[in-house]
Design a protein around this motif. Structure first.
Motif, PDB file in Angstrom:
ATOM      1  N   GLY A  58       0.824  -1.194   0.000  1.00 43.21           N
ATOM      2  CA  GLY A  58       0.000   0.000   0.000  1.00 43.21           C
ATOM      3  C   GLY A  58       0.862   1.249   0.000  1.00 43.21           C
ATOM      4  N   GLU A  82      -3.239   4.028   2.241  1.00 40.88           N
ATOM      5  CA  GLU A  82      -3.965   3.418   1.129  1.00 40.88           C
ATOM      6  C   GLU A  82      -3.555   1.954   1.098  1.00 40.88           C
ATOM      7  OE1 GLU A  82      -4.245   5.812  -2.655  1.00 40.88           O
ATOM      8  OE2 GLU A  82      -2.664   6.907  -1.586  1.00 40.88           O
ATOM      9  N   GLU A  84      -3.540  -1.544  -0.739  1.00 39.09           N
ATOM     10  CA  GLU A  84      -3.706  -1.983  -2.123  1.00 39.09           C
ATOM     11  C   GLU A  84      -3.797  -3.495  -2.287  1.00 39.09           C
ATOM     12  OE1 GLU A  84      -0.278  -0.138  -3.836  1.00 39.09           O
ATOM     13  OE2 GLU A  84      -1.192   1.847  -3.822  1.00 39.09           O
ATOM     14  N   TYR A  85      -3.100  -4.253  -1.429  1.00 38.82           N
ATOM     15  CA  TYR A  85      -3.035  -5.699  -1.639  1.00 38.82           C
ATOM     16  C   TYR A  85      -2.710  -6.406  -0.332  1.00 38.82           C
ATOM     17  CZ  TYR A  85      -0.877 -10.187  -2.832  1.00 38.82           C
ATOM     18  OH  TYR A  85      -0.546 -11.513  -2.884  1.00 38.82           O
TER      19      TYR A  85
END
Length: 192
Positions: A58, A82, A84-85
Protein backbone atom coordinates in the motif's frame (compact mmCIF):
# COMPACT_ATOMS: atom_id res chain seq x y z
CA UNK A 1 -7.57 13.66 -1.90
CA UNK A 2 -11.26 14.34 -1.87
CA UNK A 3 -12.25 10.77 -0.88
CA UNK A 4 -10.16 10.80 2.30
CA UNK A 5 -11.97 9.43 5.36
CA UNK A 6 -10.89 9.28 8.98
CA UNK A 7 -11.04 5.66 10.07
CA UNK A 8 -12.35 5.00 13.57
CA UNK A 9 -10.80 1.66 14.51
CA UNK A 10 -12.80 1.47 17.73
CA UNK A 11 -16.05 0.92 15.86
CA UNK A 12 -14.40 -1.67 13.58
CA UNK A 13 -13.20 -3.70 16.56
CA UNK A 14 -16.55 -3.81 18.39
CA UNK A 15 -17.85 -6.80 16.43
CA UNK A 16 -14.60 -8.77 16.35
CA UNK A 17 -13.75 -11.72 18.59
CA UNK A 18 -10.49 -12.07 20.52
CA UNK A 19 -9.84 -8.33 20.82
CA UNK A 20 -8.15 -7.51 24.12
CA UNK A 21 -8.39 -3.90 25.19
CA UNK A 22 -7.97 -1.59 28.13
CA UNK A 23 -10.26 1.42 28.37
CA UNK A 24 -10.34 3.23 25.06
CA UNK A 25 -6.56 3.55 24.92
CA UNK A 26 -5.02 0.20 24.05
CA UNK A 27 -6.19 -2.65 21.79
CA UNK A 28 -4.41 -5.83 20.71
CA UNK A 29 -5.73 -8.59 18.46
CA UNK A 30 -4.69 -11.21 15.93
CA UNK A 31 -6.15 -11.09 12.43
CA UNK A 32 -5.82 -13.46 9.52
CA UNK A 33 -7.12 -11.12 6.83
CA UNK A 34 -6.89 -7.42 6.20
CA UNK A 35 -10.02 -5.99 4.63
CA UNK A 36 -8.92 -3.50 1.96
CA UNK A 37 -10.63 -0.14 2.09
CA UNK A 38 -11.82 1.67 -0.98
CA UNK A 39 -9.58 4.69 -1.12
CA UNK A 40 -7.24 6.42 1.30
CA UNK A 41 -8.04 6.91 4.98
CA UNK A 42 -6.51 8.81 7.87
CA UNK A 43 -5.54 7.11 11.12
CA UNK A 44 -6.88 8.36 14.46
CA UNK A 45 -4.59 6.07 16.53
CA UNK A 46 -1.07 4.66 16.37
CA UNK A 47 -1.21 1.20 14.85
CA UNK A 48 1.60 -1.35 15.04
CA UNK A 49 1.13 -4.27 12.68
CA UNK A 50 3.30 -7.33 13.18
CA UNK A 51 3.23 -9.38 9.98
CA UNK A 52 3.53 -13.07 10.90
CA UNK A 53 2.73 -14.64 7.52
CA UNK A 54 2.21 -13.42 3.97
CA UNK A 55 2.55 -9.89 2.65
CA UNK A 56 0.69 -6.63 2.19
CA UNK A 57 1.24 -3.55 0.01
CA UNK A 58 0.00 0.00 0.00
CA UNK A 59 1.00 3.61 0.63
CA UNK A 60 1.63 5.64 3.78
CA UNK A 61 1.54 9.40 3.16
CA UNK A 62 1.76 8.64 -0.59
CA UNK A 63 5.01 6.67 -0.16
CA UNK A 64 4.73 3.01 -1.28
CA UNK A 65 5.34 0.29 1.31
CA UNK A 66 5.55 -3.47 1.20
CA UNK A 67 5.51 -5.63 4.29
CA UNK A 68 6.61 -9.27 4.10
CA UNK A 69 6.71 -11.61 7.06
CA UNK A 70 8.33 -11.32 9.47
CA UNK A 71 8.15 -7.53 9.78
CA UNK A 72 6.54 -4.72 11.75
CA UNK A 73 4.89 -1.57 10.50
CA UNK A 74 3.92 1.49 12.51
CA UNK A 75 1.47 4.12 11.31
CA UNK A 76 0.98 7.29 13.35
CA UNK A 77 -2.17 9.32 13.99
CA UNK A 78 -2.82 11.69 11.11
CA UNK A 79 -0.97 9.62 8.53
CA UNK A 80 -2.82 8.70 5.35
CA UNK A 81 -2.99 5.03 4.40
CA UNK A 82 -3.96 3.42 1.13
CA UNK A 83 -4.22 -0.35 1.29
CA UNK A 84 -3.71 -1.98 -2.12
CA UNK A 85 -3.03 -5.70 -1.64
CA UNK A 86 -2.97 -8.46 0.96
CA UNK A 87 -1.93 -12.06 0.24
CA UNK A 88 -4.38 -14.87 0.99
CA UNK A 89 -2.04 -16.33 3.62
CA UNK A 90 -1.63 -13.02 5.49
CA UNK A 91 -1.66 -13.19 9.29
CA UNK A 92 -0.76 -10.46 11.73
CA UNK A 93 -1.06 -9.02 15.22
CA UNK A 94 -2.31 -5.46 15.57
CA UNK A 95 -1.69 -3.10 18.46
CA UNK A 96 -3.67 0.15 18.51
CA UNK A 97 -2.82 2.97 20.90
CA UNK A 98 -4.67 6.23 21.46
CA UNK A 99 -2.85 9.56 21.34
CA UNK A 100 -3.55 9.93 25.06
CA UNK A 101 -1.80 6.60 25.73
CA UNK A 102 1.18 7.57 23.53
CA UNK A 103 1.58 10.88 25.35
CA UNK A 104 1.46 9.09 28.71
CA UNK A 105 4.58 7.10 27.74
CA UNK A 106 6.68 10.27 28.13
CA UNK A 107 9.46 8.98 25.89
CA UNK A 108 12.26 11.59 25.92
CA UNK A 109 13.23 10.98 22.30
CA UNK A 110 9.62 10.79 21.07
CA UNK A 111 10.18 13.38 18.33
CA UNK A 112 13.15 11.56 16.75
CA UNK A 113 11.25 8.24 16.92
CA UNK A 114 8.27 9.98 15.34
CA UNK A 115 10.37 11.19 12.39
CA UNK A 116 12.06 7.80 11.99
CA UNK A 117 8.71 5.99 11.84
CA UNK A 118 7.36 8.55 9.36
CA UNK A 119 10.41 7.99 7.13
CA UNK A 120 10.41 4.21 7.40
CA UNK A 121 7.09 2.72 8.55
CA UNK A 122 8.12 -0.90 7.84
CA UNK A 123 11.05 -2.78 9.40
CA UNK A 124 11.90 -6.42 8.60
CA UNK A 125 12.42 -8.57 11.68
CA UNK A 126 14.84 -11.36 12.46
CA UNK A 127 13.43 -14.48 14.12
CA UNK A 128 14.88 -13.30 17.44
CA UNK A 129 13.24 -9.88 17.12
CA UNK A 130 9.92 -11.49 16.18
CA UNK A 131 10.14 -13.74 19.26
CA UNK A 132 10.69 -10.64 21.43
CA UNK A 133 7.63 -8.95 19.87
CA UNK A 134 5.49 -12.03 20.44
CA UNK A 135 6.64 -12.19 24.06
CA UNK A 136 5.59 -8.54 24.51
CA UNK A 137 2.17 -9.30 22.97
CA UNK A 138 1.61 -12.33 25.23
CA UNK A 139 2.61 -10.35 28.31
CA UNK A 140 0.25 -7.48 27.46
CA UNK A 141 -2.65 -9.83 26.74
CA UNK A 142 -2.05 -11.62 30.06
CA UNK A 143 -2.09 -8.30 31.94
CA UNK A 144 -5.30 -7.13 30.23
CA UNK A 145 -7.11 -10.35 31.15
CA UNK A 146 -6.51 -9.89 34.90
CA UNK A 147 -9.43 -7.49 35.26
CA UNK A 148 -9.22 -7.08 39.05
CA UNK A 149 -5.66 -5.68 38.92
CA UNK A 150 -5.91 -1.88 39.39
CA UNK A 151 -2.38 -1.43 37.98
CA UNK A 152 -3.04 -2.90 34.53
CA UNK A 153 -2.63 0.40 32.67
CA UNK A 154 0.66 1.18 34.41
CA UNK A 155 2.01 -2.29 33.66
CA UNK A 156 1.04 -2.01 29.99
CA UNK A 157 2.52 1.48 29.84
CA UNK A 158 5.88 0.24 31.17
CA UNK A 159 5.91 -2.82 28.91
CA UNK A 160 5.19 -0.55 25.94
CA UNK A 161 7.97 1.87 26.88
CA UNK A 162 10.40 -1.07 26.88
CA UNK A 163 8.91 -2.24 23.56
CA UNK A 164 9.54 1.16 21.92
CA UNK A 165 13.05 1.51 23.34
CA UNK A 166 13.94 -1.90 21.98
CA UNK A 167 12.30 -1.21 18.63
CA UNK A 168 13.47 2.40 18.21
CA UNK A 169 16.99 1.37 17.30
CA UNK A 170 15.79 -0.53 14.23
CA UNK A 171 13.61 2.33 12.99
CA UNK A 172 16.55 4.78 13.17
CA UNK A 173 18.93 2.50 11.34
CA UNK A 174 18.96 2.33 7.52
CA UNK A 175 20.06 -1.03 6.10
CA UNK A 176 23.60 -1.10 4.67
CA UNK A 177 23.73 0.07 1.06
CA UNK A 178 20.21 1.62 1.13
CA UNK A 179 20.03 5.24 0.09
CA UNK A 180 16.96 7.46 0.04
CA UNK A 181 15.75 8.59 -3.36
CA UNK A 182 15.45 12.31 -4.09
CA UNK A 183 11.65 12.11 -3.87
CA UNK A 184 11.89 10.34 -0.47
CA UNK A 185 14.18 13.10 0.84
CA UNK A 186 11.81 15.79 -0.45
CA UNK A 187 8.77 14.08 1.09
CA UNK A 188 10.58 13.62 4.43
CA UNK A 189 11.56 17.30 4.48
CA UNK A 190 8.01 18.33 3.57
CA UNK A 191 6.54 16.22 6.38
CA UNK A 192 9.03 17.68 8.91
Amino acid sequence: MKNLISLNWRSKLEGMENVNFLNDDYYIYRNEKVEPHTGPFKMDMTICGICLKGESKGRVDMIPFEIKAPAISIVLPGQIIEHEYCSDDFEGIYILMSERFNESLNLPDRFSNFLSVRNKPVVPLTDKQLDAMLTYCKMVQSVIKVTDNPNRMEIIRHLTIAFFYGLGYYFHKLPDGVKETRSEVLMRNFLK
